[in-house]
Design a protein around this motif. Structure first.
Motif, PDB file in Angstrom:
ATOM      1  N   MET A   1      72.898  24.292  66.353  1.00  0.00           N
ATOM      2  CA  MET A   1      74.139  24.953  65.965  1.00  0.00           C
ATOM      3  C   MET A   1      75.039  23.948  65.242  1.00  0.00           C
ATOM      4  SD  MET A   1      76.821  26.936  68.354  1.00  0.00           S
ATOM      5  CE  MET A   1      77.757  28.207  67.588  1.00  0.00           C
ATOM      6  N   ASN A   2      75.600  24.374  64.123  1.00  0.00           N
ATOM      7  CA  ASN A   2      76.497  23.521  63.352  1.00  0.00           C
ATOM      8  C   ASN A   2      77.838  23.377  64.066  1.00  0.00           C
ATOM      9  OD1 ASN A   2      74.561  23.394  61.271  1.00  0.00           O
ATOM     10  ND2 ASN A   2      75.303  25.316  60.432  1.00  0.00           N
ATOM     11  N   LYS A   3      78.475  22.225  63.848  1.00  0.00           N
ATOM     12  CA  LYS A   3      79.739  21.946  64.509  1.00  0.00           C
ATOM     13  C   LYS A   3      80.612  21.116  63.574  1.00  0.00           C
ATOM     14  CE  LYS A   3      81.505  19.789  68.672  1.00  0.00           C
ATOM     15  NZ  LYS A   3      81.174  19.013  69.880  1.00  0.00           N
ATOM     16  N   HIS A  24      84.904  29.073  59.984  1.00  0.00           N
ATOM     17  CA  HIS A  24      84.159  29.044  61.252  1.00  0.00           C
ATOM     18  C   HIS A  24      82.963  30.000  61.161  1.00  0.00           C
ATOM     19  CE1 HIS A  24      86.226  26.319  63.952  1.00  0.00           C
ATOM     20  NE2 HIS A  24      87.367  26.718  63.414  1.00  0.00           N
ATOM     21  N   LYS A  25      83.161  31.148  60.503  1.00  0.00           N
ATOM     22  CA  LYS A  25      82.044  32.085  60.307  1.00  0.00           C
ATOM     23  C   LYS A  25      80.999  31.499  59.354  1.00  0.00           C
ATOM     24  CE  LYS A  25      83.116  35.454  62.967  1.00  0.00           C
ATOM     25  NZ  LYS A  25      82.251  35.720  64.125  1.00  0.00           N
ATOM     26  N   GLU A  28      78.590  29.083  60.969  1.00  0.00           N
ATOM     27  CA  GLU A  28      77.489  29.672  61.738  1.00  0.00           C
ATOM     28  C   GLU A  28      76.210  29.755  60.909  1.00  0.00           C
ATOM     29  OE1 GLU A  28      78.911  33.463  63.081  1.00  0.00           O
ATOM     30  OE2 GLU A  28      80.396  32.564  64.433  1.00  0.00           O
ATOM     31  N   GLU A  29      76.363  29.864  59.592  1.00  0.00           N
ATOM     32  CA  GLU A  29      75.212  30.013  58.700  1.00  0.00           C
ATOM     33  C   GLU A  29      74.864  28.736  57.944  1.00  0.00           C
ATOM     34  OE1 GLU A  29      73.982  32.769  54.874  1.00  0.00           O
ATOM     35  OE2 GLU A  29      75.417  33.554  56.323  1.00  0.00           O
ATOM     36  N   ASP A  31      76.095  24.475  57.409  1.00  0.00           N
ATOM     37  CA  ASP A  31      76.927  23.340  57.782  1.00  0.00           C
ATOM     38  C   ASP A  31      77.801  22.927  56.596  1.00  0.00           C
ATOM     39  OD1 ASP A  31      77.960  21.415  59.438  1.00  0.00           O
ATOM     40  OD2 ASP A  31      76.116  20.233  59.600  1.00  0.00           O
ATOM     41  N   LYS A  96      80.572  36.199  53.097  1.00  0.00           N
ATOM     42  CA  LYS A  96      81.316  36.270  54.367  1.00  0.00           C
ATOM     43  C   LYS A  96      82.719  36.821  54.126  1.00  0.00           C
ATOM     44  CE  LYS A  96      78.449  34.118  57.284  1.00  0.00           C
ATOM     45  NZ  LYS A  96      77.722  34.870  58.287  1.00  0.00           N
TER      46      LYS A  96
END
Length: 122
Positions: A1-3, A24-25, A28-29, A31, A96
């Motif tokens: 998971m990207n952070k 932030h959305k 999720e897809e 980085d 998005k």
């Protein structure tokens, strides 16, 4: 998971809630790094002097509180010349934004001053 890194989070927190939510959305897809949110007078005028902005303080959307603009790099960043990487990332962000009803403009679509990492609310 990207952070997001702490620096990216700090930069993003200076932005309008819609930009915060959108990226932030996006994270999720794909980085990414948030390299700039709000710019104060000194930082904006430096960007102008270096040719990185066409606007002096306080005319830019980065100068609003909260910022109505954000600069974002796809990660891993392959370099400023890799226009294809920016375009692929832009497709993700635009999709998005469209899906969530956020009216956004990409600096990569501008013709007079192309600014690939730049995103702003319309």
């Amino acid at each position: 998971m990207n952070k997001f890194s702490k620096r990216s989070l700090d930069n993003l927190q200076s932005c309008d809630y819609r930009l915060q939510w959108l990226f932030h959305k996006v994270l999720e897809e794909h980085d990414c790094s948030i390299i700039c949110g709000h710019r104060g007078e000194e930082e904006q005028n430096k960007a102008f002097a270096e040719g990185k902005s066409k606007l002096k303080y306080p005319q830019g959307k980065h100068n609003k509180t909260p910022s109505l603009a954000v600069d974002v790099l796809p990660y891993p960043f392959k370099g400023w010349e890799d226009k294809e990487q920016f375009k692929k990332f832009a497709d993700i962000v635009k999709t998005k934004a469209l899906n969530y009803g956020i009216d956004i403009v990409w600096g990569g679509d501008w013709t007079s001053f192309v600014d690939m990492p730049h995103w702003e609310l319309k």
